[in-house]
Design a protein around this motif. Structure first.
Motif, PDB file in Angstrom:
ATOM      1  N   SER A 363      -8.674  32.555 -42.063  1.00 29.84           N
ATOM      2  CA  SER A 363      -7.238  32.483 -42.326  1.00 29.84           C
ATOM      3  C   SER A 363      -6.899  32.669 -43.791  1.00 29.84           C
ATOM      4  N   SER A 364      -7.896  32.449 -44.697  1.00 28.22           N
ATOM      5  CA  SER A 364      -7.623  32.595 -46.131  1.00 28.22           C
ATOM      6  C   SER A 364      -7.485  34.052 -46.538  1.00 28.22           C
ATOM      7  N   ARG A 365      -7.838  34.972 -45.662  1.00 28.35           N
ATOM      8  CA  ARG A 365      -7.737  36.396 -45.986  1.00 28.35           C
ATOM      9  C   ARG A 365      -6.278  36.844 -46.120  1.00 28.35           C
ATOM     10  N   VAL A 366      -5.397  36.226 -45.361  1.00 26.80           N
ATOM     11  CA  VAL A 366      -3.959  36.533 -45.420  1.00 26.80           C
ATOM     12  C   VAL A 366      -3.226  35.259 -45.797  1.00 26.80           C
ATOM     13  N   VAL A 367      -2.589  35.263 -46.951  1.00 21.57           N
ATOM     14  CA  VAL A 367      -1.889  34.085 -47.464  1.00 21.57           C
ATOM     15  C   VAL A 367      -0.386  34.321 -47.339  1.00 21.57           C
ATOM     16  N   ILE A 368       0.286  33.369 -46.701  1.00 21.34           N
ATOM     17  CA  ILE A 368       1.730  33.489 -46.459  1.00 21.34           C
ATOM     18  C   ILE A 368       2.424  32.268 -47.039  1.00 21.34           C
ATOM     19  N   GLY A 369       3.548  32.454 -47.705  1.00 15.25           N
ATOM     20  CA  GLY A 369       4.270  31.297 -48.229  1.00 15.25           C
ATOM     21  C   GLY A 369       5.657  31.648 -48.713  1.00 15.25           C
ATOM     22  N   GLY A 370       6.549  30.676 -48.616  1.00 20.79           N
ATOM     23  CA  GLY A 370       7.919  30.863 -49.083  1.00 20.79           C
ATOM     24  C   GLY A 370       8.836  29.829 -48.475  1.00 20.79           C
ATOM     25  N   PRO A 371      10.034  29.677 -49.012  1.00 23.40           N
ATOM     26  CA  PRO A 371      10.986  28.681 -48.497  1.00 23.40           C
ATOM     27  C   PRO A 371      11.573  29.115 -47.167  1.00 23.40           C
ATOM     28  N   PRO A 372      12.148  28.176 -46.414  1.00 27.33           N
ATOM     29  CA  PRO A 372      12.806  28.550 -45.148  1.00 27.33           C
ATOM     30  C   PRO A 372      13.986  29.493 -45.410  1.00 27.33           C
ATOM     31  N   VAL A 373      13.944  30.655 -44.790  1.00 37.10           N
ATOM     32  CA  VAL A 373      15.031  31.632 -44.925  1.00 37.10           C
ATOM     33  C   VAL A 373      15.323  32.194 -43.538  1.00 37.10           C
ATOM     34  N   PHE A 374      16.581  32.136 -43.138  1.00 42.21           N
ATOM     35  CA  PHE A 374      17.003  32.637 -41.820  1.00 42.21           C
ATOM     36  C   PHE A 374      17.775  33.936 -42.011  1.00 42.21           C
ATOM     37  N   LEU A 375      17.288  35.002 -41.398  1.00 38.38           N
ATOM     38  CA  LEU A 375      17.920  36.319 -41.517  1.00 38.38           C
ATOM     39  C   LEU A 375      18.727  36.638 -40.265  1.00 38.38           C
ATOM     40  N   SER A 376      19.800  37.387 -40.454  1.00 41.34           N
ATOM     41  CA  SER A 376      20.595  37.839 -39.309  1.00 41.34           C
ATOM     42  C   SER A 376      19.759  38.778 -38.446  1.00 41.34           C
ATOM     43  N   ALA A 377      20.245  39.047 -37.230  1.00 37.08           N
ATOM     44  CA  ALA A 377      19.488  39.854 -36.270  1.00 37.08           C
ATOM     45  C   ALA A 377      19.162  41.238 -36.826  1.00 37.08           C
ATOM     46  N   GLU A 378      20.137  41.897 -37.439  1.00 42.73           N
ATOM     47  CA  GLU A 378      19.921  43.254 -37.948  1.00 42.73           C
ATOM     48  C   GLU A 378      18.864  43.256 -39.042  1.00 42.73           C
ATOM     49  N   LYS A 379      18.955  42.299 -39.972  1.00 42.60           N
ATOM     50  CA  LYS A 379      17.995  42.259 -41.075  1.00 42.60           C
ATOM     51  C   LYS A 379      16.607  41.891 -40.577  1.00 42.60           C
ATOM     52  N   ALA A 380      16.535  40.970 -39.629  1.00 40.00           N
ATOM     53  CA  ALA A 380      15.244  40.573 -39.091  1.00 40.00           C
ATOM     54  C   ALA A 380      14.549  41.749 -38.417  1.00 40.00           C
ATOM     55  N   GLN A 381      15.288  42.544 -37.659  1.00 41.05           N
ATOM     56  CA  GLN A 381      14.699  43.673 -36.951  1.00 41.05           C
ATOM     57  C   GLN A 381      14.170  44.715 -37.927  1.00 41.05           C
ATOM     58  N   ASN A 382      14.933  45.014 -38.970  1.00 40.87           N
ATOM     59  CA  ASN A 382      14.498  46.014 -39.949  1.00 40.87           C
ATOM     60  C   ASN A 382      13.329  45.516 -40.791  1.00 40.87           C
ATOM     61  N   LEU A 383      13.343  44.219 -41.132  1.00 43.60           N
ATOM     62  CA  LEU A 383      12.212  43.677 -41.885  1.00 43.60           C
ATOM     63  C   LEU A 383      10.943  43.707 -41.037  1.00 43.60           C
ATOM     64  N   ALA A 384      11.060  43.441 -39.729  1.00 39.59           N
ATOM     65  CA  ALA A 384       9.899  43.480 -38.850  1.00 39.59           C
ATOM     66  C   ALA A 384       9.261  44.871 -38.843  1.00 39.59           C
ATOM     67  N   LEU A 385      10.074  45.923 -38.793  1.00 41.79           N
ATOM     68  CA  LEU A 385       9.534  47.285 -38.824  1.00 41.79           C
ATOM     69  C   LEU A 385       8.870  47.579 -40.164  1.00 41.79           C
ATOM     70  N   ALA A 386       9.497  47.116 -41.265  1.00 45.61           N
ATOM     71  CA  ALA A 386       8.913  47.347 -42.592  1.00 45.61           C
ATOM     72  C   ALA A 386       7.574  46.639 -42.722  1.00 45.61           C
ATOM     73  N   LEU A 387       7.496  45.383 -42.267  1.00 45.36           N
ATOM     74  CA  LEU A 387       6.241  44.643 -42.326  1.00 45.36           C
ATOM     75  C   LEU A 387       5.157  45.337 -41.497  1.00 45.36           C
ATOM     76  N   HIS A 388       5.542  45.871 -40.355  1.00 44.32           N
ATOM     77  CA  HIS A 388       4.570  46.577 -39.518  1.00 44.32           C
ATOM     78  C   HIS A 388       4.010  47.796 -40.237  1.00 44.32           C
ATOM     79  N   GLU A 389       4.871  48.571 -40.908  1.00 41.02           N
ATOM     80  CA  GLU A 389       4.395  49.757 -41.623  1.00 41.02           C
ATOM     81  C   GLU A 389       3.442  49.362 -42.741  1.00 41.02           C
ATOM     82  N   LEU A 390       3.783  48.315 -43.478  1.00 43.24           N
ATOM     83  CA  LEU A 390       2.909  47.865 -44.560  1.00 43.24           C
ATOM     84  C   LEU A 390       1.570  47.375 -44.006  1.00 43.24           C
ATOM     85  N   ALA A 391       1.613  46.585 -42.924  1.00 39.51           N
ATOM     86  CA  ALA A 391       0.387  46.041 -42.353  1.00 39.51           C
ATOM     87  C   ALA A 391      -0.495  47.150 -41.777  1.00 39.51           C
TER      88      ALA A 391
END
Length: 635
Positions: A363-391
Motif C-alpha cells: 500500500s505504500s507504493r501509492v500514497v493518497i492524502g488531502g482534506p475532505p472535499v466534495f465535488l459536484s457531479a459534473e466535476k467528479a465525473q471529469n476528474l474520474a476520467l482525468a485520473l484514469h488517463e494519468l493512472a
C-alpha cells in the motif's frame, strides 16, 4: 282491517351469523329487512331506500357504529332516522353519552333478548309509519292548494339540488359541494368545499363574487362559457385552479349539474369539486423523473459513444483495453454519484477507487492524502476520467510500471478551488511528448474547457508531476468565462471559402467527438463552447449555422437561440431530452437527440447549409502512436 304499509329496517353488522339471528328475531314484525355487512354498504342502502330504523353493531372493522351514525346524521334526509346500537362489550357512561351525541336513540346489549329487541324496533317502526302517514296526509292537503308562492317553489328546488349534490359528495369521498343561484349570485358551500377553498369559518364565501376571487380568471371565464353552452346538456365537467387566501394553488375537478328555467336558460347550479392537487403533483414528478432518467441515460450513452469513437490504439487489443478502461472509470464515477443521488462525490473516494488496482499488497507504493472535499457531479465525473488517463499512462510508461515506482496523489482546498498534485518517482526517465495523445486531449477538454480549470505538466526526469486545478462552488460559476475555445481545425481553406459553424456542448468529450465530425465535413468550427456566457460571446461573431446543446452547465441555451433567430442564422439543438421539453418559441427548430450519429449530424448540416461545402469522404485519422500519450517518453 287496513293493510299495514311495510317500512324498511336496516341491519348493519360485519358478522353474517349475527345478521341472520337479527333477521330471525325481527321476522315476525312483518317489515322489510335490509341486511348490510359494512358501513359502506349501509350508506349505499340509505341513499337508495327510505329507512325507518337502523340497527347497527358498535364494533365493526372499517367504521364503527358511532362513526356510521355520525355520517348518517350529517345528511338532511336522515336527521330523524332512529338508530339503535347493539354492543357485545360492556359500555361505560362515556360510551352511552357518545352514542346519544351521534344520534342514537337506544342501546341493546348482547346477548340480545328477542322480545326486548322486537319491542324496541316495533316502537320506532310504528312511529316512522305514523310520521309517514301524516306526511302523506299533508301532501294530499297541499295538492288541494291552488296557489303556491314562488318562494316555496324556489326553496323546494334548492333542497332537491342540495340533496343530489350532497349524495354525490358522500359517495365519492373527499370532495366538496356548493350551490349557485345564477339570478341572485347567492352561493351555499358545504364543509368539504370550505376545506378546498382553505378558508376560516368567518371567511366562508356567501356569493359568487367571493368565489370568483378564489378561482383563476381564465378558469372562471371557462366555467361561465360552459354554463351558457351546456345549459341544455344539464351537466358538464372541467378542471380549474383555486388560489387559497394564503396564496396556495390547488387543482380541482369541477363537475356541475344545471337546472334550467322555463325558457331553457341556466338558473341554478349544483357543483361538486374534487381536489386533485396531489394527483397532479405525482403525475408531474413522474413525468419529470422519466424525462430526467431518459436525459441522463442518453448523455451517458453519448459519452460512451464519444469514448469509442475517439479512442486510438496501435492494435485491436490495445483499442479494446483503452475503451474498456475508460468506460470502467466512467462506471466507477457513476456508482459513486448514485450513492449520493447525483449530488456529487468526495475526491478521496474518486482517487481511492481509481488507484485500488495498483496499490496491491504494497500500500505504500501509492500514497493518497488531502482534506475532505466534495465535488459536484459534473466535476467528479471529469476528474474520474482525468485520473484514469494519468493512472493508465503511469502503469504503461511511468512509476506504476516499475517495481520500485512510487506515486503520490494529494490535494488542497483553497478559496478559489481545489488543487490536485500527481507526483511520480522511481520509474523510467521521462521527457515531454512531441504531440498530444488522446488522454491529454481528454484532460484538457474536461478540466480546462468544461470545468474552467487548468492542467499543468512538469516533465521531470525523475517522473511526471501533473497539477490539476478545479474551481469550487456551483458549476454555474464557469459561466463567467466568456472566451470561446476554438481549437484547431484539421482542414485549412483560404479565408472566406469555409462555412463557419458554432458548436456549443458542455460535455467535453462529446464536444470533441462532434467537433471531429464537423471538421471532417469541411467546415470551420468555433468551439466547443462549454458555458452559456462563452457561447453568447462566440455567437456575436459571424456564422453560417450553429449546433447548440440545449442545456449548458445547468442553463438553457435559449438566449443564444434568440440572438441567432434575430440574425436569421440557422441552428439546431442537441439534447438528451425529448421535443416536449423544448420552449414553444423554438418548436420548429431541428433537434439532434443524443447519442447523435455522424449521418444525422451530416443531414442536419446539409439542411442548414444548402449547399453543403463539397463533402469529402471522411478518412479516419491514423491510430495514435503510444509515444504521443502524456507519458510518451516512458515507452
Amino acid at each position: 282491517m287496513e293493510k299495514k304499509d311495510k317500512v324498511n329496517i336496516l341491519l348493519v353488522d360485519d358478522q353474517p351469523a349475527k345478521l341472520i339471528s337479527y333477521e330471525v328475531v325481527l321476522r315476525e314484525l312483518d317489515e322489510n329487512l335490509i341486511k348490510t355487512a359494512s358501513a359502506t354498504e349501509a350508506l349505499q342502502a340509505l341513499l337508495k331506500n327510505e329507512i325507518a330504523v337502523v340497527l347497527v353493531d358498535v364494533c365493526m372493522p372499517d367504521l364503527d357504529g358511532f362513526e356510521l351514525a355520525a355520517m348518517i346524521r350529517e345528511h338532511p334526509r336522515f336527521q330523524r332516522t332512529a338508530i339503535i346500537f347493539i354492543s357485545a362489550i360492556l359500555l361505560t357512561d362515556t360510551d352511552y353519552l357518545r352514542g346519544y351525541e351521534m344520534g342514537g336513540v337506544d342501546y341493546v346489549p348482547v346477548p340480545v333478548v328477542p322480545e326486548l329487541l322486537r319491542a324496541k324496533v316495533r316502537v320506532f317502526a310504528e312511529l316512522y309509519r305514523k310520521t309517514r302517514q301524516l306526511e302523506r296526509l299533508n301532501q294530499e292537503l297541499e295538492r288541494r292548494v291552488d296557489e303556491r308562492t314562488a318562494e316555496v317553489e324556489s326553496s323546494a328546488a334548492r333542497l332537491r339540488e342540495s340533496e343530489r349534490s350532497r349524495s354525490i359528495a358522500l359517495a365519492a369521498g373527499q370532495m366538496g359541494s356548493w350551490e349557485w343561484e345564477l339570478a341572485t349570485g347567492k352561493c351555499i358551500c358545504d364543509a368539504g368545499q370550505f376545506r378546498i377553498f382553505g378558508m376560516e369559518p368567518s371567511q366562508k364565501p356567501q356569493s359568487i363574487d367571493d368565489i370568483r376571487n378564489l378561482i383563476l380568471p381564465d378558469d372562471f371565464a371557462r366555467i361561465e362559457r360552459l354554463i351558457t353552452e351546456r345549459a341544455g346538456a344539464q351537466t358538464f365537467q372541467t378542471e380549474i385552479r383555486v388560489i387559497r387566501p394564503n396564496g396556495e394553488m390547488r387543482h380541482c375537478t369541477f363537475a356541475a349539474a344545471i337546472t334550467a328555467d322555463a325558457e331553457g336558460r341556466a338558473s341554478f347550479l349544483s357543483i361538486v369539486m374534487l381536489d386533485i392537487t396531489e394527483r397532479k403533483q405525482i403525475e408531474t414528478r413522474q413525468l419529470l423523473l422519466a424525462r430526467e432518467v431518459d436525459h441522463r441515460a442518453r448523455n451517458a450513452l453519448a459519452v460512451v459513444q464519444a469514448i469509442v469513437r475517439l479512442t486510438r490504439a496501435t492494435s485491436q487489443e490495445g483499442y479494446v483495453a483503452a475503451v474498456e478502461g475508460r468506460i470502467h472509470a466512467l462506471a466507477q464515477a457513476h456508482t459513486l454519484l448514485s450513492e449520493t443521488r447525483w449530488q456529487g462525490a468526495h475526491i478521496e473516494r474518486l482517487v481511492s477507487e481509481e488507484m485500488a488496482p495498483y496499490r496491491g499488497a504494497n500500500s505504500s507504493r501509492v500514497v493518497i492524502g488531502g482534506p475532505p472535499v466534495f465535488l459536484s457531479a459534473e466535476k467528479a465525473q471529469n476528474l474520474a476520467l482525468a485520473l484514469h488517463e494519468l493512472a493508465t499512462n503511469s502503469a504503461k510508461y511511468g512509476a506504476l510500471s516499475a517495481a520500485k515506482g512510487i506515486l503520490c496523489v494529494n490535494w488542497q482546498s483553497e478559496a478559489d478551488g481545489v488543487t490536485l498534485h500527481w507526483q511520480e518517482s522511481g520509474g523510467p526517465p521521462v521527457a515531454a511528448p512531441a504531440s498530444q495523445g488522446f488522454g491529454t486531449k481528454i484532460m484538457n477538454a474536461s478540466i480546462k474547457h468544461q470545468l474552467g480549470g487548468s492542467v499543468t505538466w512538469d516533465w521531470r526526469s525523475t517522473g511526471l508531476h501533473c497539477t490539476l486545478q478545479i474551481p469550487v462552488g456551483m458549476d454555474g460559476d464557469l459561466s463567467k468565462r466568456t472566451t470561446p475555445h476554438t481549437g484547431e481545425n484539421l482542414v485549412k481553406l483560404p479565408t472566406g471559402t469555409m462555412k463557419r459553424v458554432l458548436l456549443a456542448e458542455d460535455e467535453a468529450i462529446i464536444g470533441m467527438m462532434m467537433r471531429e465530425f464537423l471538421v471532417e465535413y469541411g467546415v470551420f468550427v468555433v468551439g466547443p463552447c462549454c458555458t452559456l456566457n462563452e457561447t453568447l460571446a462566440a455567437a456575436s461573431m459571424e456564422f453560417d449555422c450553429a449546433i447548440l446543446d440545449l442545456n449548458l452547465g445547468g442553463e438553457p441555451v435559449y438566449p443564444v437561440a434568440s440572438a441567432l433567430t434575430e440574425r436569421n442564422v440557422p441552428f439546431a439543438f442537441v439534447t438528451g431530452y425529448g421535443r416536449e421539453s423544448l420552449d414553444g418559441r423554438f418548436e420548429n427548430v431541428p433537434i439532434l437527440q443524443k447519442p447523435i450519429t455522424r449521418e444525422s449530424l451530416e443531414n442536419c448540416l446539409r439542411d442548414m447549409l444548402e449547399p453543403l461545402p463539397g463533402h469529402r469522404k471522411a478518412v479516419p485519422p491514423p491510430l495514435d502512436n503510444p509515444r504521443d500519450s502524456p507519458s510518451a517518453s516512458r515507452a
